[in-house]
Design a protein around this motif. Sequence first.
Motif, PDB file in Angstrom:
ATOM      1  N   MET A 101       0.824  -1.204   0.000  1.00 34.17           N
ATOM      2  CA  MET A 101       0.000   0.000   0.000  1.00 34.17           C
ATOM      3  C   MET A 101       0.858   1.254   0.000  1.00 34.17           C
ATOM      4  N   ALA A 102       1.965   1.213   0.742  1.00 36.56           N
ATOM      5  CA  ALA A 102       2.841   2.383   0.840  1.00 36.56           C
ATOM      6  C   ALA A 102       3.493   2.710  -0.501  1.00 36.56           C
ATOM      7  N   VAL A 103       4.013   1.688  -1.180  1.00 31.30           N
ATOM      8  CA  VAL A 103       4.739   1.948  -2.433  1.00 31.30           C
ATOM      9  C   VAL A 103       3.789   2.298  -3.571  1.00 31.30           C
ATOM     10  N   THR A 104       2.534   1.883  -3.471  1.00 34.09           N
ATOM     11  CA  THR A 104       1.562   2.246  -4.509  1.00 34.09           C
ATOM     12  C   THR A 104       0.828   3.537  -4.184  1.00 34.09           C
ATOM     13  N   LEU A 105       0.963   4.036  -2.954  1.00 34.48           N
ATOM     14  CA  LEU A 105       0.175   5.180  -2.501  1.00 34.48           C
ATOM     15  C   LEU A 105       0.343   6.439  -3.344  1.00 34.48           C
ATOM     16  N   GLU A 111      -3.148   4.925 -11.644  1.00 34.04           N
ATOM     17  CA  GLU A 111      -2.962   3.621 -12.297  1.00 34.04           C
ATOM     18  C   GLU A 111      -2.597   2.489 -11.334  1.00 34.04           C
ATOM     19  N   ARG A 112      -2.261   2.813 -10.067  1.00 35.88           N
ATOM     20  CA  ARG A 112      -1.909   1.757  -9.114  1.00 35.88           C
ATOM     21  C   ARG A 112      -3.040   1.482  -8.117  1.00 35.88           C
ATOM     22  N   ALA A 113      -4.235   1.794  -8.519  1.00 37.87           N
ATOM     23  CA  ALA A 113      -5.378   1.633  -7.615  1.00 37.87           C
ATOM     24  C   ALA A 113      -5.624   0.163  -7.268  1.00 37.87           C
ATOM     25  N   LEU A 114      -5.494  -0.734  -8.236  1.00 40.15           N
ATOM     26  CA  LEU A 114      -5.827  -2.142  -7.990  1.00 40.15           C
ATOM     27  C   LEU A 114      -4.907  -2.795  -6.962  1.00 40.15           C
ATOM     28  N   PRO A 115      -3.570  -2.691  -7.100  1.00 37.89           N
ATOM     29  CA  PRO A 115      -2.727  -3.313  -6.065  1.00 37.89           C
ATOM     30  C   PRO A 115      -2.947  -2.707  -4.671  1.00 37.89           C
ATOM     31  N   PHE A 116      -3.231  -1.416  -4.606  1.00 33.86           N
ATOM     32  CA  PHE A 116      -3.522  -0.796  -3.312  1.00 33.86           C
ATOM     33  C   PHE A 116      -4.777  -1.413  -2.700  1.00 33.86           C
ATOM     34  N   ALA A 117      -5.842  -1.530  -3.493  1.00 28.80           N
ATOM     35  CA  ALA A 117      -7.106  -2.071  -2.995  1.00 28.80           C
ATOM     36  C   ALA A 117      -6.981  -3.536  -2.622  1.00 28.80           C
ATOM     37  N   VAL A 118      -6.281  -4.313  -3.441  1.00 27.02           N
ATOM     38  CA  VAL A 118      -6.129  -5.744  -3.167  1.00 27.02           C
ATOM     39  C   VAL A 118      -5.349  -5.961  -1.870  1.00 27.02           C
ATOM     40  N   ALA A 119      -4.269  -5.198  -1.679  1.00 27.21           N
ATOM     41  CA  ALA A 119      -3.483  -5.325  -0.446  1.00 27.21           C
ATOM     42  C   ALA A 119      -4.337  -4.969   0.765  1.00 27.21           C
ATOM     43  N   LEU A 157     -17.053  -2.421  -3.399  1.00 25.38           N
ATOM     44  CA  LEU A 157     -16.852  -0.990  -3.631  1.00 25.38           C
ATOM     45  C   LEU A 157     -15.379  -0.681  -3.875  1.00 25.38           C
ATOM     46  N   TRP A 158     -14.504  -1.322  -3.115  1.00 19.40           N
ATOM     47  CA  TRP A 158     -13.070  -1.122  -3.323  1.00 19.40           C
ATOM     48  C   TRP A 158     -12.645  -1.618  -4.710  1.00 19.40           C
ATOM     49  N   LEU A 159     -13.109  -2.792  -5.095  1.00 22.25           N
ATOM     50  CA  LEU A 159     -12.682  -3.392  -6.371  1.00 22.25           C
ATOM     51  C   LEU A 159     -13.267  -2.656  -7.567  1.00 22.25           C
ATOM     52  N   VAL A 160     -14.551  -2.323  -7.499  1.00 21.45           N
ATOM     53  CA  VAL A 160     -15.158  -1.568  -8.596  1.00 21.45           C
ATOM     54  C   VAL A 160     -14.501  -0.199  -8.726  1.00 21.45           C
ATOM     55  N   GLY A 161     -14.207   0.417  -7.582  1.00 21.47           N
ATOM     56  CA  GLY A 161     -13.521   1.701  -7.620  1.00 21.47           C
ATOM     57  C   GLY A 161     -12.146   1.607  -8.246  1.00 21.47           C
ATOM     58  N   ALA A 162     -11.451   0.498  -7.993  1.00 23.01           N
ATOM     59  CA  ALA A 162     -10.107   0.326  -8.551  1.00 23.01           C
ATOM     60  C   ALA A 162     -10.140   0.028 -10.043  1.00 23.01           C
ATOM     61  N   GLY A 164     -12.899   0.544 -12.141  1.00 28.42           N
ATOM     62  CA  GLY A 164     -13.814   1.383 -12.902  1.00 28.42           C
ATOM     63  C   GLY A 164     -13.193   2.693 -13.342  1.00 28.42           C
ATOM     64  N   PRO A 165     -14.027   3.604 -13.841  1.00 26.57           N
ATOM     65  CA  PRO A 165     -13.546   4.916 -14.304  1.00 26.57           C
ATOM     66  C   PRO A 165     -12.891   5.706 -13.166  1.00 26.57           C
ATOM     67  N   ASP A 166     -11.908   6.496 -13.519  1.00 27.65           N
ATOM     68  CA  ASP A 166     -11.173   7.257 -12.515  1.00 27.65           C
ATOM     69  C   ASP A 166     -12.065   8.210 -11.728  1.00 27.65           C
ATOM     70  N   GLN A 167     -13.054   8.797 -12.377  1.00 26.73           N
ATOM     71  CA  GLN A 167     -13.890   9.781 -11.712  1.00 26.73           C
ATOM     72  C   GLN A 167     -14.806   9.163 -10.659  1.00 26.73           C
ATOM     73  N   LEU A 168     -14.995   7.833 -10.703  1.00 26.12           N
ATOM     74  CA  LEU A 168     -15.825   7.162  -9.705  1.00 26.12           C
ATOM     75  C   LEU A 168     -15.017   6.621  -8.525  1.00 26.12           C
ATOM     76  N   ARG A 169     -13.692   6.649  -8.649  1.00 27.37           N
ATOM     77  CA  ARG A 169     -12.852   6.011  -7.636  1.00 27.37           C
ATOM     78  C   ARG A 169     -13.001   6.676  -6.267  1.00 27.37           C
ATOM     79  N   LEU A 170     -12.921   7.977  -6.242  1.00 29.91           N
ATOM     80  CA  LEU A 170     -13.007   8.679  -4.952  1.00 29.91           C
ATOM     81  C   LEU A 170     -14.354   8.448  -4.262  1.00 29.91           C
ATOM     82  N   PRO A 171     -15.498   8.635  -4.927  1.00 27.58           N
ATOM     83  CA  PRO A 171     -16.765   8.396  -4.220  1.00 27.58           C
ATOM     84  C   PRO A 171     -16.969   6.938  -3.815  1.00 27.58           C
TER      85      PRO A 171
END
Length: 411
Positions: A101-105, A111-119, A157-162, A164-171
């Motif tokens: 999570m730290a190195v992908t933060l 573009e590193r949303a998926l490894p952050f969410a999976v971890a 929610l974490w996986l779809v956010g990772a 899905g579209p970038d604009q939906l990630r934050l919400p």
Amino acid sequence: MVAGRGAELLRAGTSSGRATFLELFFDLAFVVALTRVSQRFGDLGSDTGWTLVAGLGRTLLLFLALWLIWSHTTWITSRYEPERSIIQAVVVGTMFAALVMAVTLPRAMEERALPFAVAYLLVMVVRPLVVAAALRGHPRRLVPFRLAAWAAVAAPLWLVGALGPDQLRLPLWAAALTVDYLAWALGWPLPRLGAAAVSRWRIAGEHLAERHQQILLIALGETIVVIAAVFSGVNYSAVRAAAFTVAFTTSVLLWRIYFYRAGQLLTEALSRARMPGQLGAASERTHALIVLSVLVTAVGYELVITDPYGSLRPTWLLFVVGGPVLFLAARVRLEYEIFGRVSRSRMIGLVVLLLVTTVLSRWSPMVGLSVVAGVLALVALLDALRGRQRPLEDSASPIGRETTGIHGSEA
């Protein structure tokens, strides 16, 4: 007999309350993580308007996700025996996930949303299942099952956010994190099983207090790293040397104000509390604010040392003054948790900083940081004078005094 085997994982009354070397090793991942959080905050130094608001929201979300991982791990090692092999394996596995999570933060919202969410999900979903399996037939195995169940609810929610579209990630991630924190606050209630409120847990209070103090020292260490790294990376000048000195002095004052006296007595307060879980939960939330405030203040150091007499834009005030303001507000809260009263000296400092913020917007970053250091020095001086005029107080926390309901099935 099955419950007896599971009971071996629980902390005994004779267990040492000190943090283990493994836990200190675990914190190294969060040294990296907090550095990356500070870096993301620092990248917002030139942003304004909604761009700044969105950037702050993204960084705050990532910090809260990391804080949840660190806090859950701290409660695990306060509730279970950290010398047991399975608990050590859990801590090491969490450390690896936290490091991912730290190195992908820095690019976790890109573009590193998926490894952050999976971890994150591996810790939140898989880890409690491992603990539940290790507890075997012990009644407390239902608590980690609750954690896993609620984390599984938020997982889509974490996986779809990772993905899905970038604009939906934050919400989407904000909604997921809200579920995770809400579940924690409610005690992960499930049909027929009810809730397992953290405030009712039997924990090692001394251990929890020490861990909170250690994460605060890690955050303060981050400010020292920032001061040294920025000053060594810019052209030397007497003005920058002065900014370097003022920044260091400010960190020393933050350390002094925290530990005098409430921070120093946190261990005593948790040890005396009849319900240490309740006080520990309150202290955990307060320390989240304190650590965040220190990270924000470190960004202010970077801005000031880099350009001491540049234009102090409103964005810079957010870090130079906003960080110390949040620190003093959180420290007032800690004072109440330990002594059951509000600190006058910290309230004075808080009010003064709020009043001078508008004036500081017309001055340079160096003047702003110097004023902040002066106000913090005033708070420390008032503390010292108060200590001379009357005997030092013992902890008298109003939190965790209840005597009923302590022996619930999940305690």
